[in-house]
Design a protein around this motif. Structure first.
Motif, mmCIF file in Angstrom:
data_model
loop_
_atom_site.group_PDB
_atom_site.id
_atom_site.type_symbol
_atom_site.label_atom_id
_atom_site.label_comp_id
_atom_site.label_asym_id
_atom_site.label_seq_id
_atom_site.Cartn_x
_atom_site.Cartn_y
_atom_site.Cartn_z
ATOM 1 N N GLN A 15 0.757 -1.039 0.177
ATOM 2 C CA GLN A 15 0.050 0.073 -0.001
ATOM 3 C C GLN A 15 0.919 1.154 0.119
ATOM 4 O OE1 GLN A 15 -2.356 -0.715 3.479
ATOM 5 N NE2 GLN A 15 -4.008 -1.912 2.293
ATOM 6 N N GLU A 16 2.214 1.199 0.540
ATOM 7 C CA GLU A 16 3.050 2.454 0.648
ATOM 8 C C GLU A 16 3.580 2.349 -0.870
ATOM 9 O OE1 GLU A 16 5.519 1.341 3.901
ATOM 10 O OE2 GLU A 16 4.011 1.753 5.252
ATOM 11 N N LEU A 17 3.710 1.591 -1.580
ATOM 12 C CA LEU A 17 4.469 1.629 -2.897
ATOM 13 C C LEU A 17 4.273 2.758 -3.662
ATOM 14 C CD1 LEU A 17 4.602 -1.970 -4.225
ATOM 15 C CD2 LEU A 17 6.639 -0.653 -3.469
ATOM 16 N N ALA A 18 3.199 3.309 -3.806
ATOM 17 C CA ALA A 18 2.838 4.647 -4.732
ATOM 18 C C ALA A 18 3.516 5.818 -4.108
ATOM 19 C CB ALA A 18 1.438 4.510 -4.933
ATOM 20 N N PHE A 19 3.660 5.811 -2.837
ATOM 21 C CA PHE A 19 4.062 7.182 -2.297
ATOM 22 C C PHE A 19 5.818 7.170 -1.975
ATOM 23 C CE2 PHE A 19 0.015 5.889 -0.683
ATOM 24 C CZ PHE A 19 -0.745 7.051 -1.260
ATOM 25 N N LEU A 20 6.357 6.150 -2.548
ATOM 26 C CA LEU A 20 7.713 6.091 -2.272
ATOM 27 C C LEU A 20 8.665 6.275 -3.680
ATOM 28 C CD1 LEU A 20 7.885 2.821 -0.232
ATOM 29 C CD2 LEU A 20 8.051 5.042 0.409
ATOM 30 N N PRO A 21 9.795 6.746 -3.552
ATOM 31 C CA PRO A 21 10.802 7.129 -4.792
ATOM 32 C C PRO A 21 11.130 5.787 -5.110
ATOM 33 C CG PRO A 21 11.703 7.768 -2.707
ATOM 34 C CD PRO A 21 10.633 7.543 -2.114
ATOM 35 N N PRO A 22 11.472 5.504 -6.475
ATOM 36 C CA PRO A 22 11.738 4.415 -7.070
ATOM 37 C C PRO A 22 12.787 3.420 -6.181
ATOM 38 C CG PRO A 22 12.061 6.295 -8.834
ATOM 39 C CD PRO A 22 11.871 6.757 -7.601
ATOM 40 N N ALA A 23 13.725 4.029 -5.562
ATOM 41 C CA ALA A 23 14.890 3.216 -4.923
ATOM 42 C C ALA A 23 14.235 2.634 -3.858
ATOM 43 C CB ALA A 23 16.117 3.874 -4.537
ATOM 44 N N GLU A 24 13.313 3.275 -3.111
ATOM 45 C CA GLU A 24 12.773 2.701 -1.646
ATOM 46 C C GLU A 24 11.417 1.801 -2.348
ATOM 47 O OE1 GLU A 24 13.197 2.949 1.522
ATOM 48 O OE2 GLU A 24 15.047 4.064 0.673
ATOM 49 N N GLN A 25 10.970 2.053 -3.597
ATOM 50 C CA GLN A 25 9.776 0.762 -4.093
ATOM 51 C C GLN A 25 10.682 -0.462 -4.402
ATOM 52 O OE1 GLN A 25 8.205 2.584 -7.536
ATOM 53 N NE2 GLN A 25 7.084 4.112 -6.491
ATOM 54 N N ARG A 26 11.831 -0.432 -4.788
ATOM 55 C CA ARG A 26 12.611 -1.527 -4.980
ATOM 56 C C ARG A 26 12.820 -2.428 -3.706
ATOM 57 N NH1 ARG A 26 14.777 1.558 -9.054
ATOM 58 N NH2 ARG A 26 16.641 2.345 -7.646
ATOM 59 N N LYS A 27 13.154 -1.586 -2.821
ATOM 60 C CA LYS A 27 13.394 -2.285 -1.676
ATOM 61 C C LYS A 27 12.137 -2.867 -0.930
ATOM 62 C CE LYS A 27 17.027 0.823 -0.082
ATOM 63 N NZ LYS A 27 17.491 1.725 0.772
ATOM 64 N N HIS A 28 11.091 -2.189 -0.973
ATOM 65 C CA HIS A 28 9.600 -2.531 -0.734
ATOM 66 C C HIS A 28 9.389 -3.900 -1.391
ATOM 67 C CE1 HIS A 28 8.656 0.176 2.311
ATOM 68 N NE2 HIS A 28 7.485 0.137 2.211
ATOM 69 N N ARG A 29 9.499 -3.809 -2.717
ATOM 70 C CA ARG A 29 9.202 -4.932 -3.480
ATOM 71 C C ARG A 29 9.978 -6.202 -3.080
ATOM 72 N NH1 ARG A 29 9.105 -1.197 -8.156
ATOM 73 N NH2 ARG A 29 6.733 -0.889 -8.428
ATOM 74 N N MET A 30 11.267 -6.326 -2.676
ATOM 75 C CA MET A 30 11.853 -7.177 -2.131
ATOM 76 C C MET A 30 11.363 -7.676 -0.844
ATOM 77 S SD MET A 30 16.113 -6.474 -3.019
ATOM 78 C CE MET A 30 16.215 -4.853 -2.181
ATOM 79 N N ARG A 31 11.182 -6.844 -0.128
ATOM 80 C CA ARG A 31 10.588 -6.920 1.094
ATOM 81 C C ARG A 31 9.087 -7.749 1.051
ATOM 82 N NH1 ARG A 31 11.942 -1.307 2.554
ATOM 83 N NH2 ARG A 31 14.060 -1.391 3.556
ATOM 84 N N ILE A 32 8.493 -7.134 0.255
ATOM 85 C CA ILE A 32 6.950 -8.352 -0.060
ATOM 86 C C ILE A 32 7.426 -9.436 -0.331
ATOM 87 C CG2 ILE A 32 5.057 -7.747 -1.520
ATOM 88 C CD1 ILE A 32 5.481 -4.691 -1.431
ATOM 89 N N ARG A 33 8.254 -9.583 -1.420
ATOM 90 C CA ARG A 33 8.395 -10.884 -1.903
ATOM 91 C C ARG A 33 9.030 -11.786 -0.820
ATOM 92 N NH1 ARG A 33 10.272 -9.010 -6.641
ATOM 93 N NH2 ARG A 33 12.337 -8.624 -5.663
ATOM 94 N N ALA A 34 9.966 -11.295 -0.112
ATOM 95 C CA ALA A 34 10.305 -12.170 1.004
ATOM 96 C C ALA A 34 9.261 -12.454 2.099
ATOM 97 C CB ALA A 34 11.552 -11.568 1.921
ATOM 98 N N LEU A 35 8.369 -11.667 2.526
ATOM 99 C CA LEU A 35 7.304 -11.862 3.598
ATOM 100 C C LEU A 35 6.505 -12.706 2.843
ATOM 101 C CD1 LEU A 35 6.947 -8.195 4.763
ATOM 102 C CD2 LEU A 35 7.742 -10.079 6.096
ATOM 103 N N THR A 36 6.006 -12.493 1.626
ATOM 104 C CA THR A 36 5.027 -13.197 1.074
ATOM 105 C C THR A 36 5.371 -14.749 1.050
ATOM 106 O OG1 THR A 36 4.269 -11.304 -0.383
ATOM 107 C CG2 THR A 36 3.602 -13.765 -1.015
ATOM 108 N N THR A 37 6.788 -14.879 0.440
ATOM 109 C CA THR A 37 7.342 -16.243 0.567
ATOM 110 C C THR A 37 7.339 -16.816 1.933
ATOM 111 O OG1 THR A 37 8.543 -15.730 -1.426
ATOM 112 C CG2 THR A 37 9.301 -17.670 -0.040
ATOM 113 N N ALA A 38 7.685 -16.305 3.000
ATOM 114 C CA ALA A 38 7.816 -16.829 4.417
ATOM 115 C C ALA A 38 6.270 -17.006 4.727
ATOM 116 C CB ALA A 38 8.106 -15.726 5.280
ATOM 117 N N ALA A 39 5.273 -16.291 4.585
ATOM 118 C CA ALA A 39 3.830 -16.440 4.813
ATOM 119 C C ALA A 39 3.542 -17.810 4.110
ATOM 120 C CB ALA A 39 3.043 -15.454 4.518
ATOM 121 N N SER A 40 3.707 -17.966 2.842
ATOM 122 C CA SER A 40 3.307 -19.048 1.994
ATOM 123 C C SER A 40 4.032 -20.560 2.688
ATOM 124 C CB SER A 40 3.540 -19.020 0.532
ATOM 125 O OG SER A 40 2.950 -18.039 0.088
#
Length: 67
Positions: A15-40
């Motif tokens: 939900q925060e992605l749209a409000f972040l600069p591109p570099a932070e978006q990349r970091k958030h996407r990595m976090r989302i991927r890691a968290l989603t994998t862990a949850a699964s």
């Protein structure tokens, strides 16, 4: 319980992605991927090789009951 909490944090990051600069978006996407994998993995019961984690030592009382 843990899987749902992890998934909720991933959703908050998404939900925060749209409000972040591109570099932070990349970091958030990595976090989302890691968290989603862990949850699964938790939800699916994917076994973990705890001995492969450097410095990790399972407490003796848990080592006795481990399969």
């Amino acid at each position: 319980m843990f899987a749902e909490g992890i998934a909720a944090v991933a959703t908050e990051f998404a939900q925060e992605l749209a409000f972040l600069p591109p570099a932070e978006q990349r970091k958030h996407r990595m976090r989302i991927r890691a968290l989603t994998t862990a949850a699964s993995n938790i939800q699916d019961g994917v076994p973990r090789d705890l001995d492969a984690i450097p410095g990790f030592r399972l407490p003796a009382e848990l080592r006795q009951t481990r399969n």
